[in-house]
Every structure is written in structure tokens, then in C-alpha cells.
Design a protein around this motif. Structure first.
Motif, PDB file in Angstrom:
ATOM      1  N   LYS A 157       1.020  -1.211   0.038  1.00  9.85           N
ATOM      2  CA  LYS A 157      -0.012  -0.386   0.093  1.00  9.85           C
ATOM      3  C   LYS A 157       0.918   1.236  -0.080  1.00  9.85           C
ATOM      4  O   LYS A 157       1.528   0.930   0.016  1.00  9.85           O
ATOM      5  N   SER A 158       0.425   2.567   0.219  1.00 11.83           N
ATOM      6  CA  SER A 158       1.566   3.380   0.047  1.00 11.83           C
ATOM      7  C   SER A 158       1.992   4.022   1.211  1.00 11.83           C
ATOM      8  O   SER A 158       0.940   3.759   1.971  1.00 11.83           O
ATOM      9  N   ALA A 159       3.072   4.802   1.507  1.00 14.12           N
ATOM     10  CA  ALA A 159       3.565   4.695   2.564  1.00 14.12           C
ATOM     11  C   ALA A 159       4.556   6.192   2.563  1.00 14.12           C
ATOM     12  O   ALA A 159       5.173   6.364   0.967  1.00 14.12           O
ATOM     13  N   PRO A 160       5.265   6.265   3.416  1.00 20.79           N
ATOM     14  CA  PRO A 160       5.870   8.075   3.302  1.00 20.79           C
ATOM     15  C   PRO A 160       7.312   6.723   2.901  1.00 20.79           C
ATOM     16  O   PRO A 160       8.231   8.212   2.705  1.00 20.79           O
ATOM     17  N   LEU A 161       7.366   6.448   2.419  1.00 16.77           N
ATOM     18  CA  LEU A 161       9.116   5.467   1.875  1.00 16.77           C
ATOM     19  C   LEU A 161       8.773   3.663   1.071  1.00 16.77           C
ATOM     20  O   LEU A 161       8.049   3.829   1.347  1.00 16.77           O
ATOM     21  N   ALA A 162       9.995   4.187   0.709  1.00 15.01           N
ATOM     22  CA  ALA A 162       9.666   2.738  -0.079  1.00 15.01           C
ATOM     23  C   ALA A 162       9.638   0.952   0.809  1.00 15.01           C
ATOM     24  O   ALA A 162       9.560   0.999   1.550  1.00 15.01           O
ATOM     25  N   LEU A 163       8.213   0.601  -0.020  1.00 14.06           N
ATOM     26  CA  LEU A 163       7.920  -0.484   0.873  1.00 14.06           C
ATOM     27  C   LEU A 163       8.108  -1.868  -0.135  1.00 14.06           C
ATOM     28  O   LEU A 163       8.137  -1.395  -1.116  1.00 14.06           O
ATOM     29  N   LEU A 164       9.094  -3.148   0.832  1.00 15.62           N
ATOM     30  CA  LEU A 164       9.170  -4.101  -0.117  1.00 15.62           C
ATOM     31  C   LEU A 164       8.091  -4.746   0.710  1.00 15.62           C
ATOM     32  O   LEU A 164       9.342  -5.571   1.506  1.00 15.62           O
ATOM     33  N   ASN A 165       7.336  -5.565   0.412  1.00 21.23           N
ATOM     34  CA  ASN A 165       6.733  -6.279   1.234  1.00 21.23           C
ATOM     35  C   ASN A 165       7.022  -7.784   0.959  1.00 21.23           C
ATOM     36  O   ASN A 165       7.414  -8.778  -0.558  1.00 21.23           O
ATOM     37  N   THR A 166       6.785  -9.267   2.037  1.00 21.20           N
ATOM     38  CA  THR A 166       6.613 -10.533   1.833  1.00 21.20           C
ATOM     39  C   THR A 166       5.482 -11.073   1.142  1.00 21.20           C
ATOM     40  O   THR A 166       4.218  -9.928   1.415  1.00 21.20           O
ATOM     41  N   HIS A 167       4.899 -11.809   0.246  1.00 21.92           N
ATOM     42  CA  HIS A 167       3.910 -11.926  -0.111  1.00 21.92           C
ATOM     43  C   HIS A 167       3.058 -13.805   0.435  1.00 21.92           C
ATOM     44  O   HIS A 167       2.029 -13.910   0.262  1.00 21.92           O
TER      45      HIS A 167
END
Ligand code: ZN
Length: 243
Positions: A157-167
């Protein structure tokens, strides 16, 4: 068979000259253990880079010395203590608003600095919240601490810093407490592979300290299928974030 369906999908991507990026996040490391050795052997055998989310409070030189000889390993900040401050029945959470915001951000700052000093060459300014949960008000404070990225679980989702998620989380936390069946995991993977255009990096989430035979076996199968497949790229989280 879901595994075969994943293989067919990857083969089709390769025929079309397309690739999909994977990254591996493993949580809760504090100290060297036989389970960590097993994970490091498995990933290095397949040349899979890994991001270890290390719990800062209790960790120290022993883990840093063990990882210094593992060029494929990077270290992210896994909260501070991995203690939950949530009041049941609320779900477990270290990084919530159950205590003053400053207490939380002071601990995160301490964790950031401790791991940066322990891992001068392998530190990533990435926060991995314990239980993958963090209050938005704390997310807003992360850039001021020095974090440049955040990694939780699920679609970004949007965030004030870079997001790199696990799925894809290989553990069955609510049922067997062991690894999920390989067929179910390949089916989850297929839904990500086939679901989105353009394809985003797919994060695989592991917890080496609690892996049973099924969990190790799935990882072995996954790496055997993907590590040298022409449609797959296993990449470092930092490399994906800088792209
Ligand atoms: Zn954790």
C-alpha cells in the motif's frame, strides 16, 4: 499439481522473454544456531540472496561474526525486543500506540544504530515490524530515524518510504505451526505470478528457528525450481529497492 502449474507458468514467461523477481526475508535471527546454518547452506547452495530481520535487543557479535562470511546475507531491523505491548484480545504488536510514541521511536533508533555498527557492510536501513504490524503514526517517524524502507506482509500500500513486502509465508501459524503443505504454497505463489500486471517482486517469508521438515522441504523445492530458471531472478532487497 500446483508445483507443475508454477513451472508451466515460468516456462511460458521464459518463452515470452519475461522475468519475475523474487526476494527472501527470514525473520527473528538473534544468534547463530544449527537452523541458521541450515538456512545459510541452503541459500548459498542455490545462490539465493537473503535478508535477515534481526532482533536488535539481545543480538551481538556472535551473529555478526557468523554472517560476516556470508556475502549473500543482508541485515534488516526487526523492531527492538519483539515484545508485544498490545492488550489481548488485540493482536500481538510491538510497534503500536500502546505506549508513548517516543518510547517506540527511541527503541527503533537504538536498534537501527546497534545493527548498523554490528554490520558495517551488510546493514540495510529497512524496518521489518515484528508480526508485520506497525501503527501508521510510527511509519511516519521512520524516515527521521534513518530508515529508507519498510517491509511487512501482503500487497503493497502507499507509505511515506519505500515498501518491499513479503507475500508468501511458508509457515502455518494458526494450524499445524509447521510449514504449510507445498501444494498450498505453490498455489499461493501461482496466484501472485498470474495475478498482477506488471509483475511486482514476490517476497518469500521464512522463520528458520521454527521450520519443520515440511518447511525445509518446500524451500528446497522452491529453490530447485526457480534458482536457475531463466524466468526467475532472485535478488537482494537493496538491489530491488534501488532499481
Ligand atoms: Zn518476528
Amino acid at each position: 499439481m500446483s508445483r507443475n502449474a508454477v513451472k508451466d507458468h515460468l516456462d511460458r514467461l521464459a518463452d515470452e522473454g519475461r522475468t519475475v523477481t523474487f526476494w527472501l526475508r527470514d525473520d527473528d535471527a538473534v544468534t547463530p544456531t544449527p537452523a541458521l546454518d541450515r538456512l545459510l547452506m541452503l541459500t548459498s547452495a542455490h545462490e539465493v540472496p537473503l535478508t535477515l530481520a534481526v532482533i536488535p535487543e539481545e543480538t551481538g557479535e556472535a551473529l555478526a561474526r557468523r554472517l560476516a562470511s556470508v556475502p549473500l546475507a543482508r541485515v534488516a531491523v526487526h523492531g527492538w525486543s519483539h515484545r508485544s505491548y498490545a492488550v489481548p484480545p488485540a493482536k500481538k504488536q510491538e510497534l503500536g500506540l500502546d505506549r508513548p510514541l517516543e518510547s517506540v521511536t527511541d527503541e527503533l533508533q537504538a536498534g537501527f544504530e546497534k545493527l548498523r555498527e554490528l554490520y558495517p557492510a551488510q546493514f540495510l536501513p529497512m524496518l521489518v515490524p515484528p508480526w508485520n504490524r506497525i501503527a501508521p503514526a510510527i511509519v511516519d517517524r521512520l524516515p527521521a530515524i534513518g530508515f529508507t524502507s519498510l517491509s511487512v506482509f501482503g500487497r503493497e500500500k502507499s507509505a511515506p518510504l519505500a515498501l518491499l513486502n513479503t507475500h508468501v509465508d511458508i509457515m502455518d501459524w494458526h494450524g499445524s505451526h509447521g510449514g504449510k503443505p507445498a501444494e498450498a504454497l505453490f498455489a499461493e505463489l501461482l496466484s501472485y505470478l498470474a495475478g498482477e500486471e506488471p509483475m511486482r517482486p514476490i517476497g518469500i517469508l521464512t522463520h528458520h528457528l521454527v521450520h519443520d521438515a515440511a518447511a525445509w522441504d518446500f524451500l528446497e523445492q522452491l529453490f530447485a525450481l526457480t534458482a536457475s530458471h531463466p524466468a526467475c531472478r532472485w535478488r537482494h532487497s537493496a538491489e530491488i529497492l534501488s532499481a
